[in-house]
Design a protein around this motif. Structure first.
Motif, PDB file in Angstrom:
ATOM      1  N   ARG A 279       0.839  -1.203   0.000  1.00 15.59           N
ATOM      2  CA  ARG A 279       0.000   0.000   0.000  1.00 15.59           C
ATOM      3  C   ARG A 279       0.876   1.257   0.000  1.00 15.59           C
ATOM      4  NH1 ARG A 279      -5.252   0.777   1.386  1.00 15.59           N
ATOM      5  NH2 ARG A 279      -5.380  -1.363   2.194  1.00 15.59           N
ATOM      6  N   HIS A 280       1.944   1.231   0.794  1.00 19.79           N
ATOM      7  CA  HIS A 280       2.846   2.384   0.856  1.00 19.79           C
ATOM      8  C   HIS A 280       3.585   2.564  -0.474  1.00 19.79           C
ATOM      9  CE1 HIS A 280       5.124   5.409   3.131  1.00 19.79           C
ATOM     10  NE2 HIS A 280       6.187   5.016   2.433  1.00 19.79           N
ATOM     11  N   VAL A 281       3.990   1.443  -1.061  1.00 18.13           N
ATOM     12  CA  VAL A 281       4.680   1.495  -2.362  1.00 18.13           C
ATOM     13  C   VAL A 281       3.764   2.088  -3.426  1.00 18.13           C
ATOM     14  CG1 VAL A 281       5.701   0.099  -4.214  1.00 18.13           C
ATOM     15  CG2 VAL A 281       6.220  -0.420  -1.826  1.00 18.13           C
ATOM     16  N   GLN A 282       2.507   1.669  -3.443  1.00 17.24           N
ATOM     17  CA  GLN A 282       1.564   2.178  -4.426  1.00 17.24           C
ATOM     18  C   GLN A 282       1.326   3.670  -4.247  1.00 17.24           C
ATOM     19  OE1 GLN A 282       0.174   0.224  -7.035  1.00 17.24           O
ATOM     20  NE2 GLN A 282      -0.121   2.329  -7.702  1.00 17.24           N
ATOM     21  N   THR A 283       1.290   4.120  -2.998  1.00 15.86           N
ATOM     22  CA  THR A 283       1.129   5.553  -2.743  1.00 15.86           C
ATOM     23  C   THR A 283       2.301   6.342  -3.306  1.00 15.86           C
ATOM     24  OG1 THR A 283      -0.116   5.071  -0.719  1.00 15.86           O
ATOM     25  CG2 THR A 283       0.819   7.286  -0.941  1.00 15.86           C
ATOM     26  N   LEU A 284       3.513   5.832  -3.125  1.00 18.57           N
ATOM     27  CA  LEU A 284       4.699   6.501  -3.657  1.00 18.57           C
ATOM     28  C   LEU A 284       4.694   6.517  -5.181  1.00 18.57           C
ATOM     29  CD1 LEU A 284       7.438   5.105  -1.243  1.00 18.57           C
ATOM     30  CD2 LEU A 284       6.671   7.474  -1.424  1.00 18.57           C
ATOM     31  N   LEU A 285       4.270   5.417  -5.792  1.00 16.60           N
ATOM     32  CA  LEU A 285       4.207   5.374  -7.255  1.00 16.60           C
ATOM     33  C   LEU A 285       3.173   6.365  -7.789  1.00 16.60           C
ATOM     34  CD1 LEU A 285       4.458   1.523  -7.928  1.00 16.60           C
ATOM     35  CD2 LEU A 285       6.262   3.240  -8.106  1.00 16.60           C
ATOM     36  N   ASP A 286       2.066   6.492  -7.083  1.00 19.73           N
ATOM     37  CA  ASP A 286       1.051   7.471  -7.487  1.00 19.73           C
ATOM     38  C   ASP A 286       1.588   8.901  -7.374  1.00 19.73           C
ATOM     39  OD1 ASP A 286      -0.720   5.441  -7.984  1.00 19.73           O
ATOM     40  OD2 ASP A 286      -1.732   5.580  -6.049  1.00 19.73           O
ATOM     41  N   LEU A 287       2.358   9.159  -6.331  1.00 19.71           N
ATOM     42  CA  LEU A 287       2.949  10.485  -6.172  1.00 19.71           C
ATOM     43  C   LEU A 287       3.940  10.800  -7.291  1.00 19.71           C
ATOM     44  CD1 LEU A 287       3.609  10.814  -2.316  1.00 19.71           C
ATOM     45  CD2 LEU A 287       2.068  12.190  -3.716  1.00 19.71           C
ATOM     46  N   LEU A 288       4.740   9.804  -7.658  1.00 23.95           N
ATOM     47  CA  LEU A 288       5.679   9.997  -8.775  1.00 23.95           C
ATOM     48  C   LEU A 288       4.935  10.298 -10.066  1.00 23.95           C
ATOM     49  CD1 LEU A 288       8.258   7.136  -8.074  1.00 23.95           C
ATOM     50  CD2 LEU A 288       8.623   9.597  -7.827  1.00 23.95           C
ATOM     51  N   ASP A 289       3.801   9.640 -10.256  1.00 28.21           N
ATOM     52  CA  ASP A 289       2.997   9.896 -11.447  1.00 28.21           C
ATOM     53  C   ASP A 289       2.467  11.323 -11.444  1.00 28.21           C
ATOM     54  OD1 ASP A 289       1.753   9.342 -13.834  1.00 28.21           O
ATOM     55  OD2 ASP A 289       0.005   8.413 -12.917  1.00 28.21           O
ATOM     56  N   GLU A 290       2.023  11.797 -10.276  1.00 26.06           N
ATOM     57  CA  GLU A 290       1.524  13.164 -10.161  1.00 26.06           C
ATOM     58  C   GLU A 290       2.640  14.189 -10.352  1.00 26.06           C
ATOM     59  OE1 GLU A 290      -0.347  13.405  -6.389  1.00 26.06           O
ATOM     60  OE2 GLU A 290      -1.946  11.966  -6.879  1.00 26.06           O
ATOM     61  N   MET A 291       3.880  13.804 -10.040  1.00 23.89           N
ATOM     62  CA  MET A 291       5.035  14.692 -10.192  1.00 23.89           C
ATOM     63  C   MET A 291       5.586  14.679 -11.614  1.00 23.89           C
ATOM     64  SD  MET A 291       6.920  13.551  -6.650  1.00 23.89           S
ATOM     65  CE  MET A 291       8.511  14.176  -7.170  1.00 23.89           C
ATOM     66  N   ASP A 292       4.876  14.002 -12.528  1.00 27.87           N
ATOM     67  CA  ASP A 292       5.326  13.867 -13.918  1.00 27.87           C
ATOM     68  C   ASP A 292       6.651  13.108 -14.022  1.00 27.87           C
ATOM     69  OD1 ASP A 292       3.123  15.220 -14.951  1.00 27.87           O
ATOM     70  OD2 ASP A 292       4.082  17.179 -14.698  1.00 27.87           O
ATOM     71  N   GLU A 293       6.873  12.205 -13.084  1.00 27.71           N
ATOM     72  CA  GLU A 293       8.046  11.328 -13.126  1.00 27.71           C
ATOM     73  C   GLU A 293       7.595   9.935 -13.564  1.00 27.71           C
ATOM     74  OE1 GLU A 293      11.065  12.126 -12.801  1.00 27.71           O
ATOM     75  OE2 GLU A 293      10.952  14.147 -11.954  1.00 27.71           O
ATOM     76  N   GLU A 294       6.907   9.896 -14.723  1.00 25.42           N
ATOM     77  CA  GLU A 294       6.307   8.644 -15.173  1.00 25.42           C
ATOM     78  C   GLU A 294       7.355   7.596 -15.503  1.00 25.42           C
ATOM     79  OE1 GLU A 294       3.179   7.018 -18.575  1.00 25.42           O
ATOM     80  OE2 GLU A 294       3.669   9.160 -18.430  1.00 25.42           O
ATOM     81  N   VAL A 295       8.477   8.019 -16.093  1.00 27.56           N
ATOM     82  CA  VAL A 295       9.530   7.059 -16.459  1.00 27.56           C
ATOM     83  C   VAL A 295      10.087   6.387 -15.211  1.00 27.56           C
ATOM     84  CG1 VAL A 295      11.799   6.808 -17.497  1.00 27.56           C
ATOM     85  CG2 VAL A 295      10.116   8.307 -18.561  1.00 27.56           C
ATOM     86  N   CYS A 296      10.381   7.197 -14.192  1.00 26.19           N
ATOM     87  CA  CYS A 296      10.892   6.640 -12.938  1.00 26.19           C
ATOM     88  C   CYS A 296       9.867   5.703 -12.311  1.00 26.19           C
ATOM     89  CB  CYS A 296      11.236   7.780 -11.975  1.00 26.19           C
ATOM     90  SG  CYS A 296      11.830   7.227 -10.360  1.00 26.19           S
TER      91      CYS A 296
END
Length: 284
Positions: free
Chosen positions: A59-76
């Motif tokens: 759950r924590h990992v998914q939250t971090l991945l969602d934040l990266l997506d919102e930060m326009d860090e889609e590649v990462c």
């Protein structure tokens, strides 16, 4: 033996030390707030980030991945998701299914649907071309839907299994030859069983009294059995390879495979059916 035991103990100690280092890094990482954690993931080496995230709750990992997506860090985000073994297609749109607007879903799908619908006219042209064959033997019309359904079902099964294997990273696009060879063998066995069942259905439940003079019910059963076998082999192999073609072309298999496969099966099914029947029965 003593040397081997010493070496094994040394490896075990090194592994324990490495695991302790990862746990220590994770604990230090978790001292930051969630936004700072996302920023750190962008700056960290990929291997270290994956090692730390692998020790965290999903759950924590998914939250971090969602934040990266919102930060326009889609590649990462995608690199991390793939490294962690999470399903992440390079073709899928940003955001979640329910969060994306209706317009975005329509825009993604409508081109394929309209184009393939127009392509479906070809099936009607093929049937009209063989009207003379159907007029000579009306029984053939009864089994036309069976040919299309068998091809669609077997092709969809193969495509679904391959899409899942791609998502789980059990196979890659370079494995297309292995997938093709495996699906071909599977298709041969399924085609054999299905041909026997359909031939039995034709022999037991069809009226042979209305057949043209000189034509036997067994000949018709054989023609339909061979046609359905060829269709199953073709559709299964195409269904197995098509998701890999879509992935290699950076297209979403979930959007592309089903409609393309349905159109291919409809067109090839009619061609195979009428060509096989004409060859076996000598119809015009």
């Amino acid at each position: 033996m003593a040397v081997m035991n010493y070496a094994a103990d040394a490896v075990l100690v090194n592994e324990n030390l490495a695991q302790n280092d990862v746990l220590a890094a994770r604990n230090a990482f978790l001292k930051y707030d969630i936004d700072e954690q996302a920023k750190l993931l962008v700056k960290m080496p990929l291997s270290e980030a994956i090692a730390i995230l692998s020790e965290m709750p999903l759950r924590h990992v998914q939250t971090l991945l969602d934040l990266l997506d919102e930060m326009d860090e889609e590649v990462c985000m995608r690199h991390l998701a793939n490294g962690l073994g999470l399903i992440c297609s390079e073709a899928e749109p940003a955001g979640h299914y329910l969060q994306n607007s209706v317009f975005s879903h329509v825009r993604e799908r409508i081109g394929w649907i309209v184009g393939l619908a127009l392509l479906g006219i070809v099936s009607g042209l093929i049937i009209s071309h063989y009207e003379d064959t159907l007029s000579q033997l009306v029984l053939l019309a009864v089994y036309m839907p069976v040919i299309a359904a068998a091809g669609g079902n077997t092709g969809s099964q193969a495509a679904t299994l391959v899409v899942r294997a791609l998502a789980m990273e059990e196979i890659r696009c370079r494995d297309w030859a292995k997938v093709l060879w495996k699906e071909f063998r599977v298709a041969l066995m399924i085609a054999g069983v299905l041909a026997v069942v359909i031939m039995g259905r034709v022999m037991m439940f069809s009226d042979g009294s209305s057949l043209p003079i000189g034509m036997e019910l067994m000949d018709i059963a054989m023609a339909i059995g061979v046609a359905i076998s060829l269709q199953v082999v073709l559709s299964t192999t195409v269904g197995g390879v098509l998701p890999m073609v879509a992935r290699a072309a950076k297209l979403d298999p979930a959007v592309l495979v089903s409609p393309v496969l349905a159109s291919v099966v409809d067109i090839t099914g009619m061609i195979i059916y009428f060509k096989t029947v004409n060859a076996f029965l000598g119809l015009a």
